[in-house]
Design a protein around this motif. Structure first.
Motif, PDB file in Angstrom:
ATOM      1  N   ALA A 221       0.836  -1.208   0.000  1.00  0.00           N
ATOM      2  CA  ALA A 221       0.000   0.000   0.000  1.00  0.00           C
ATOM      3  C   ALA A 221       0.869   1.255   0.000  1.00  0.00           C
ATOM      4  CB  ALA A 221      -0.925  -0.004   1.213  1.00  0.00           C
ATOM      5  N   GLU A 222       1.986   1.185   0.720  1.00  0.00           N
ATOM      6  CA  GLU A 222       2.928   2.310   0.774  1.00  0.00           C
ATOM      7  C   GLU A 222       3.469   2.605  -0.628  1.00  0.00           C
ATOM      8  OE1 GLU A 222       6.124   3.452   4.190  1.00  0.00           O
ATOM      9  OE2 GLU A 222       6.237   1.439   3.371  1.00  0.00           O
ATOM     10  N   GLN A 223       3.844   1.538  -1.341  1.00  0.00           N
ATOM     11  CA  GLN A 223       4.351   1.733  -2.704  1.00  0.00           C
ATOM     12  C   GLN A 223       3.270   2.253  -3.638  1.00  0.00           C
ATOM     13  OE1 GLN A 223       7.038  -0.965  -4.628  1.00  0.00           O
ATOM     14  NE2 GLN A 223       7.408  -2.107  -2.734  1.00  0.00           N
ATOM     15  N   ALA A 224       2.031   1.782  -3.447  1.00  0.00           N
ATOM     16  CA  ALA A 224       0.922   2.272  -4.282  1.00  0.00           C
ATOM     17  C   ALA A 224       0.755   3.780  -4.090  1.00  0.00           C
ATOM     18  CB  ALA A 224      -0.363   1.534  -3.926  1.00  0.00           C
ATOM     19  N   HIS A 225       0.787   4.231  -2.839  1.00  0.00           N
ATOM     20  CA  HIS A 225       0.664   5.669  -2.554  1.00  0.00           C
ATOM     21  C   HIS A 225       1.810   6.439  -3.211  1.00  0.00           C
ATOM     22  CE1 HIS A 225      -0.209   9.299  -0.145  1.00  0.00           C
ATOM     23  NE2 HIS A 225       1.110   9.441  -0.164  1.00  0.00           N
ATOM     24  N   GLN A 226       3.017   5.912  -3.099  1.00  0.00           N
ATOM     25  CA  GLN A 226       4.177   6.595  -3.672  1.00  0.00           C
ATOM     26  C   GLN A 226       4.034   6.750  -5.181  1.00  0.00           C
ATOM     27  OE1 GLN A 226       7.419   4.116  -2.401  1.00  0.00           O
ATOM     28  NE2 GLN A 226       7.318   4.798  -0.267  1.00  0.00           N
ATOM     29  N   ARG A 227       3.489   5.724  -5.843  1.00  0.00           N
ATOM     30  CA  ARG A 227       3.343   5.797  -7.295  1.00  0.00           C
ATOM     31  C   ARG A 227       2.241   6.777  -7.702  1.00  0.00           C
ATOM     32  NH1 ARG A 227       5.012  -0.010  -9.765  1.00  0.00           N
ATOM     33  NH2 ARG A 227       6.446  -0.637  -8.117  1.00  0.00           N
ATOM     34  N   LEU A 228       1.242   6.927  -6.851  1.00  0.00           N
ATOM     35  CA  LEU A 228       0.160   7.863  -7.156  1.00  0.00           C
ATOM     36  C   LEU A 228       0.564   9.305  -6.901  1.00  0.00           C
ATOM     37  CD1 LEU A 228      -2.844   5.875  -5.694  1.00  0.00           C
ATOM     38  CD2 LEU A 228      -2.623   6.610  -8.068  1.00  0.00           C
ATOM     39  N   TYR A 229       1.387   9.538  -5.862  1.00  0.00           N
ATOM     40  CA  TYR A 229       1.732  10.895  -5.452  1.00  0.00           C
ATOM     41  C   TYR A 229       3.161  11.292  -5.820  1.00  0.00           C
ATOM     42  CZ  TYR A 229      -2.589  11.555  -2.847  1.00  0.00           C
ATOM     43  OH  TYR A 229      -3.900  11.714  -2.508  1.00  0.00           O
TER      44      TYR A 229
ATOM     45  N   VAL B 212       4.177  17.708  -2.550  1.00  0.00           N
ATOM     46  CA  VAL B 212       2.749  17.614  -2.857  1.00  0.00           C
ATOM     47  C   VAL B 212       1.937  18.383  -1.824  1.00  0.00           C
ATOM     48  CG1 VAL B 212       0.786  16.025  -3.034  1.00  0.00           C
ATOM     49  CG2 VAL B 212       2.957  15.446  -4.101  1.00  0.00           C
ATOM     50  N   GLY B 213       2.349  18.297  -0.553  1.00  0.00           N
ATOM     51  CA  GLY B 213       1.686  19.083   0.483  1.00  0.00           C
ATOM     52  C   GLY B 213       1.763  20.565   0.188  1.00  0.00           C
ATOM     53  N   GLN B 214       2.946  21.009  -0.255  1.00  0.00           N
ATOM     54  CA  GLN B 214       3.105  22.430  -0.612  1.00  0.00           C
ATOM     55  C   GLN B 214       2.178  22.806  -1.756  1.00  0.00           C
ATOM     56  OE1 GLN B 214       7.327  23.641  -1.101  1.00  0.00           O
ATOM     57  NE2 GLN B 214       7.820  21.627  -0.240  1.00  0.00           N
ATOM     58  N   ALA B 215       2.140  21.954  -2.800  1.00  0.00           N
ATOM     59  CA  ALA B 215       1.321  22.266  -3.978  1.00  0.00           C
ATOM     60  C   ALA B 215      -0.146  22.367  -3.588  1.00  0.00           C
ATOM     61  CB  ALA B 215       1.512  21.188  -5.043  1.00  0.00           C
ATOM     62  N   TYR B 216      -0.585  21.490  -2.714  1.00  0.00           N
ATOM     63  CA  TYR B 216      -1.992  21.494  -2.312  1.00  0.00           C
ATOM     64  C   TYR B 216      -2.324  22.781  -1.562  1.00  0.00           C
ATOM     65  CZ  TYR B 216      -6.467  19.903  -0.505  1.00  0.00           C
ATOM     66  OH  TYR B 216      -7.803  19.809  -0.221  1.00  0.00           O
ATOM     67  N   VAL B 217      -1.477  23.160  -0.622  1.00  0.00           N
ATOM     68  CA  VAL B 217      -1.748  24.364   0.172  1.00  0.00           C
ATOM     69  C   VAL B 217      -1.678  25.619  -0.704  1.00  0.00           C
ATOM     70  CG1 VAL B 217      -0.918  25.807   2.067  1.00  0.00           C
ATOM     71  CG2 VAL B 217      -0.993  23.326   2.329  1.00  0.00           C
ATOM     72  N   VAL B 218      -0.712  25.666  -1.628  1.00  0.00           N
ATOM     73  CA  VAL B 218      -0.624  26.820  -2.541  1.00  0.00           C
ATOM     74  C   VAL B 218      -1.884  26.940  -3.370  1.00  0.00           C
ATOM     75  CG1 VAL B 218       0.586  27.734  -4.573  1.00  0.00           C
ATOM     76  CG2 VAL B 218       1.894  26.885  -2.611  1.00  0.00           C
ATOM     77  N   SER B 219      -2.435  25.796  -3.812  1.00  0.00           N
ATOM     78  CA  SER B 219      -3.669  25.848  -4.608  1.00  0.00           C
ATOM     79  C   SER B 219      -4.835  26.356  -3.758  1.00  0.00           C
ATOM     80  CB  SER B 219      -3.992  24.479  -5.202  1.00  0.00           C
ATOM     81  OG  SER B 219      -4.402  23.567  -4.205  1.00  0.00           O
TER      82      SER B 219
ATOM     83  N   MET C  17       5.309  22.330  -9.239  1.00  0.00           N
ATOM     84  CA  MET C  17       5.728  21.408  -8.170  1.00  0.00           C
ATOM     85  C   MET C  17       5.246  19.983  -8.471  1.00  0.00           C
ATOM     86  SD  MET C  17       4.809  23.611  -4.764  1.00  0.00           S
ATOM     87  CE  MET C  17       5.101  25.375  -4.682  1.00  0.00           C
ATOM     88  N   CYS C  18       3.999  19.859  -8.892  1.00  0.00           N
ATOM     89  CA  CYS C  18       3.430  18.523  -9.152  1.00  0.00           C
ATOM     90  C   CYS C  18       4.167  17.832 -10.293  1.00  0.00           C
ATOM     91  CB  CYS C  18       1.948  18.638  -9.511  1.00  0.00           C
ATOM     92  SG  CYS C  18       0.932  19.251  -8.165  1.00  0.00           S
TER      93      CYS C  18
ATOM     94  N   SER D 226       3.278  13.869  -9.867  1.00  0.00           N
ATOM     95  CA  SER D 226       2.162  13.539  -8.994  1.00  0.00           C
ATOM     96  C   SER D 226       0.859  13.845  -9.739  1.00  0.00           C
ATOM     97  CB  SER D 226       2.230  14.351  -7.697  1.00  0.00           C
ATOM     98  OG  SER D 226       1.129  14.040  -6.865  1.00  0.00           O
ATOM     99  N   PRO D 227       0.399  12.905 -10.581  1.00  0.00           N
ATOM    100  CA  PRO D 227      -0.735  13.208 -11.474  1.00  0.00           C
ATOM    101  C   PRO D 227      -2.030  13.516 -10.727  1.00  0.00           C
ATOM    102  CG  PRO D 227      -0.162  10.863 -11.533  1.00  0.00           C
ATOM    103  CD  PRO D 227       0.924  11.559 -10.795  1.00  0.00           C
ATOM    104  N   ARG D 228      -2.240  12.924  -9.566  1.00  0.00           N
ATOM    105  CA  ARG D 228      -3.509  13.160  -8.879  1.00  0.00           C
ATOM    106  C   ARG D 228      -3.613  14.609  -8.394  1.00  0.00           C
ATOM    107  NH1 ARG D 228      -6.165  12.662  -3.888  1.00  0.00           N
ATOM    108  NH2 ARG D 228      -8.332  12.072  -4.234  1.00  0.00           N
ATOM    109  N   VAL D 229      -2.558  15.093  -7.739  1.00  0.00           N
ATOM    110  CA  VAL D 229      -2.593  16.480  -7.253  1.00  0.00           C
ATOM    111  C   VAL D 229      -2.478  17.450  -8.429  1.00  0.00           C
ATOM    112  CG1 VAL D 229      -1.523  18.151  -5.707  1.00  0.00           C
ATOM    113  CG2 VAL D 229      -1.630  15.746  -5.056  1.00  0.00           C
TER     114      VAL D 229
END
Length: 995
Positions: A625-633, A806-813, A838-839, A844-847
């Protein structure tokens, strides 16, 4: 006589392989194509598996391209058949190929048909016709069978050649009875010269010579044969041949044709046994399986029909076998039925020699004539059944080796084998898997045992009884027998007795019917490592399990899990219920078998060992699951991890299943959620909270809000019991995000504020950044933009400190959205372009899709509709490809607004309604209500005022129910605007009524 004329033949195997088309003869190249064609023809109209073909072509050393080469050869044969007009098809059928052709177009089938016709003529006393028919059958031969075929078909060719000799000997027997001894001498002399150690033609030659008045030559043939037997075999001739010599010496009248007696050496007195057990009077269901078996056992065959019934203990294999055997016995197998319980699951199983002895005795062989050796008994058995119509039922076979020598050699016979294993090594057999009874059949069976009136008086309890034993016939019969013996028991009381899983197997006992004992027979026959993996598999509560879990349970670094699980499948103790993207199977226990395995677990595995197994499996799920998250983000962003021990499944397997990381998370959701709960209950708090947090990637994308809440609350209980502050803070932070997404603002604050305190106490920068991001969203949605801005800026500083891009990109948005709200459009666009960079920097296609969505919103606010449409259309494609249904609802909503601004009202309405439906499917009631406000305004613009008001009031009900005052006020504003733009004849109230 029903035999077809020879000129209709297309395929010839009784000699060199030949194929005759409508225009010309097909030249099948020797080697692979000829081997494949020969194999398909020998099993014509039956599936030959790809594995069988590979073994025939390459034996034990196939190349990696074996399957592709077989496919190429089959394609070449198809092309050649089509070119010259061969009236046959090679069909692709799992797990291989099937050559479909009329039976009378193959010489092997025609040979068998003529032999069967001859047998019928003999039984009716028409000896002339019988002899003529056999000679026409023998005329089909052009040389050794399958001449020129690969060595791997040698055994099949030998069996055909042996059959020819046997039929020729039978034909000579008949012709000797017809007085043709003079004409047969030359042919018999050639046979004896070619097969000097074969006794039957030697005896026939002796008899023909004697009847031709050449007594001394007949005795010379005997003496020459005796010398050969002693020299080459170290044996004297058989009793039958010695008795024939004595009869010739004494001029015994039994050898004369004018005596109405049979010749002892050539005609055997075979009796017709009828050994089938009684069929079950209340046999229920299985209509499809029964029909399939009847078709196999009743049809015309070029080879002997063999049906292999496989299934679990207590599933009803024996009852099915006996039921079908009785159905076909009288008409199809009038010469008798043989039956034996092979006791394959017991410690002392029946040996082939023992069974052959029983069968031979039943067929009329007296004790003194029974050979000692198993091979000799098998030869005698096949000879006695040659050309006779006998059905053989072999019950409870343990393996192929126990069955092989018990198979007759004649296609006129049929065989039914039952086994808990799938005996796939029985070449050409039809495998029939027997499954559990469906609920209707199970209820009918129970009703026949206890009475339909009693069943109908408690329908709910009756259905519960069927459900609790999973439709296992043995268990149903035990329940029925116990209830029938105790008429004062209610069905509901029996349900109560079976409710406790710990004692359920204790209740499933009646007389000699015992579920536990039935399962034990199979379990006790397994190897120790297979038994252990079965016990440990019962630890895992899941719908289906992948292969790697077996290796994790046993801590096996050699990846032997697949082999161990397949042994359990072969023993019918584990079910295959599908496959994953790698093609590897997935497994599941039947409920009663799981209970049995759990009993064994308690008696053989220490609690510490059980806990270690659970920990490894949970660690395996976490690692993947950890690797799945890494590939998504694009990395370990916007997620916290703990110190729980990971267990790494085989690397190539992980790479393959995680090619679609969100798809893999979706497919394994029940298993991973179950792993969180099991880890929490087992006190593995670090694994529990980490795995729960990691799963949020899936939960928020697919709106699995119930799973989100259940996993987090159970993991939270575990972290609080263990005093695990960081795990507790992480879970509270995530729960706050869940509550916020459900617009439960008070609950969100109640979770987020304690999380903020704990992360502050721990001085956890990443945790603080995450909780402040969530608090900023909360303040924004509650109408406090200035406070939200300050908290977002604190969060951004924290994400920068820990390198969470990704956290930075989300907050900036989010800050860009605040800029848009203030009318600072250019600043917002600049901020969003920075977040987009940043994305893309870390892929990080999802963000990236989320940032593009906000950028499209900025274009919409600025009136740049075409650019907005282009951006949001690309976002829609991105989220649809990734399966992000939440993101899809947002994109559809935005596209609907854009089309509305472009005055494309019909398309706008269609998009908004799609977005509403998707929100409702995602259980996002607030999202659906928000979109309804926009839809209402669109409908109002088209002049449909009453419809528009109804849509707003539907949204209003949601906002009021969830106490969302801000959105309720927005809904009222939309109502007022609709009323202002479209004045009605009467004043319309907020609930749509007129006054």
């Amino acid at each position: 006589m029903s035999s077809a004329p020879d000129e209709l033949l297309i395929f010839k195997l009784l000699g060199p392989i030949e194929v005759i088309g409508a225009q010309e003869q097909v030249q099948v190249p020797p080697g692979r194509q000829q081997t494949i064609l020969g194999a398909l023809l020998l099993e014509a109209n039956r599936v030959v598996s790809m594995d069988q073909l590979i073994d025939l072509v390459w034996e034990h050393t196939p190349p990696s391209t074996a399957r592709a080469q077989i496919q190429i050869c089959v394609s070449a044969l198809r092309r050649e058949f089509s070119r010259v007009g061969v009236d046959a098809l090679i069909e692709t059928r799992q797990p291989g190929y099937l050559l479909r052709v009329a039976g009378d177009r193959i010489d092997t089938f025609l040979f068998e048909r003529r032999v069967a016709d001859s047998d019928a003529a003999v039984r009716q006393g028409r000896l002339e016709e019988a002899a003529t028919t056999l000679r026409s059958a023998l005329a089909l031969w052009r040389g050794p069978a399958l001449g020129g075929a690969a060595a791997t078909l040698h055994n099949k060719a030998l069996r055909l050649d042996e059959k020819r000799l046997s039929v020729l000997e039978n034909c000579i027997d008949i012709e000797l009875l017809l007085g043709r001894h003079h004409a047969l001498i030359g042919e018999l002399q050639s046979m004896v010269t070619e097969h000097p150690l074969r006794e039957r033609p030697r005896g026939q030659l002796m008899l023909a010579l004697y009847r031709s008045g050449r007594q001394s030559e007949a005795l010379d043939v005997y003496r020459a044969g005796r010398d050969l037997f002693i020299e080459h075999l170290g044996l004297e001739p058989s009793d039958q041949l010695r008795k024939l010599e004595t009869a010739i010496l004494t001029d015994d009248e039994v050898l004369r044709l004018d005596q109405e007696k049979t010749v002892p050496v050539t005609v055997q007195n075979v009796v017709s046994p009828h050994q089938l057990p009684a069929t079950i009077a209340d046999f229920i269901g299985r209509q499809d399986v029964v029909a399939r078996m009847l078709s196999v056992l009743s049809g015309d065959h070029m080879s002997m029909p063999v049906v292999n019934i496989s299934g679990k203990a207590g599933i009803g294999k024996s009852a099915l076998a006996v039921h079908v055997a009785h159905r076909v016995a009288t008409e199809r197998y009038p010469d008798g039925q043989l039956y034996c319980d092979l006791r394959g699951t017991q410690a002392q199983s029946a040996t082939p020699a023992e069974v052959l002895g029983r069968f031979l005795s039943a067929l009329g062989a007296v004790g003194s004539t029974l050979p000692d050796g198993v091979d000799e008994r098998a030869d005698m058995y096949r000879s006695m059944l040659a050309n006779r119509r006998v059905l053989v039922v072999l019950d409870d076979a343990g393996s192929e080796s126990q069955v092989h020598q018990l198979l007759p050699g004649s296609p006129t016979c049929g065989v039914i084998v039952t086994s808990r294993a799938r005996l796939t090594g029985l070449a050409g057999s039809h495998l029939v898997d027997v499954d559990f009874m469906d609920s209707d059949d199970a209820l009918e069976l129970l009703g026949r045992i206890i009475g339909t009136q009693r069943l109908q008086s408690e329908p709910v309890a009756a259905a519960a009884l069927v459900d609790v034993v999973g439709g296992l016939p043995l268990a149903l019969r035990i329940i029925g027998a116990r209830l029938a013996a105790r008429t004062h028991w209610s069905l509901a009381s029996m349900v109560g007795r079976l409710a406790d899983e710990r004692h359920r197997l204790d209740e499933l006992v009646h007389g000699d019917m015992v579920v536990r004992a039935s399962l034990s027979l199979t379990y006790d026959g397994l190897e120790p490592d297979t038994c252990r993996v079965m016990r440990l598999m019962s630890l895992l509560e899941a719908e289906s399990l992948p292969v790697w879990t077996a290796s994790a349970l046993t801590d096996d670094e050699r990846n032997r899990g697949f082999d161990l699980l397949e042994r359990l499948v072969d023993a019918q103790l584990l079910d295959v219920v599908g496959s994953d993207v790698t093609g590897l199977p997935r497994y599941r226990f039947h409920d009663l078998i799981r209970l049995f395995a759990k009993e064994q677990l308690a008696g053989h595995e220490e609690p510490d060992a059980q806990l270690a197994s659970v920990e490894r499996v949970a660690g395996g799920w976490l690692a993947m699951a950890e690797q799945a998250h890494q590939r998504l983000y694009g990395g370990d962003f916007t997620v916290l991890h703990g110190t729980g021990r990971r267990w790494q499944p085989h690397g190539p397997y992980v790479d393959q299943v995680l090619q679609d990381p969100l798809g893999w998370l979706e497919s394994e959701r029940p298993n991973i959620c179950a792993a969180v709960l099991q880890a929490a209950d087992a006190g593995l708090d670090e694994l529990a909270w980490d795995l729960a947090i990691t799963l949020v990637t899936l939960f928020e994308t697919r709106s699995y809000l119930d799973d989100w809440q259940q996993t987090h609350e159970r993991a939270l209980d575990a972290t609080r019991r263990a005093g695990n502050k960081r795990g507790t803070a992480a879970l509270l932070c995530s729960l706050g995000s869940l509550h916020h997404s459900q617009r439960r603002m008070e609950a969100a604050r109640t979770a987020l504020e304690p999380a903020l305190e704990l992360f502050t106490e721990l001085d956890d920068s990443h945790g603080l950044a995450l909780v402040r991001r969530n608090l900023g969203l909360l303040e924004y949605n509650e109408g406090r933009p200035e406070l939200a801005t300050r908290i977002f800026e604190q969060s951004l500083t924290g994400f920068k400190r820990v390198g969470d891009v990704v956290g930075q990109a989300y907050v900036v948005s989010q800050l860009a959205q605040l800029s848009l709200d203030r009318g600072e459009h250019e600043l917002a666009v600049e901020q969003l372009r920075g977040a987009l960079g940043m994305c893309r920097e870390i892929s990080s296609p999802r963000v990236e899709a989320q940032v593009l969505y906000r950028l499209g919103g900025a274009m919409l606010v600025q009136g740049r509709y075409e650019q907005a449409q282009q951006l949001i259309t690309s976002v829609l494609g991105m989220v649809q490809r990734s399966g992000d249904t939440v993101g899809e609802s947002y994109a559809l909503h935005s596209l609907g607004l854009i089309h509305g601004r472009m005055r494309m009202f019909a398309e706008a309405g269609r998009l908004l309604r799609r977005a509403i439906r998707l929100c409702e499917e995602n259980l996002d009631r607030v999202g659906a209500a928000r979109i309804r406000l926009d839809l209402a305004q669109l409908v109002s613009q088209r002049g449909e005022t009453f419809h528009a008001i109804a849509i707003v009031e539907q949204a209003m009900m949601t906002f009021q129910e969830l106490r969302l005052a801000l959105w309720e006020s927005k809904a009222l504003a939309v109502l007022e605007k609709i009323a202002a733009d479209n004045p009605l004849p009467a004043t319309v109230t907020s609930n749509g009524g007129a006054r």
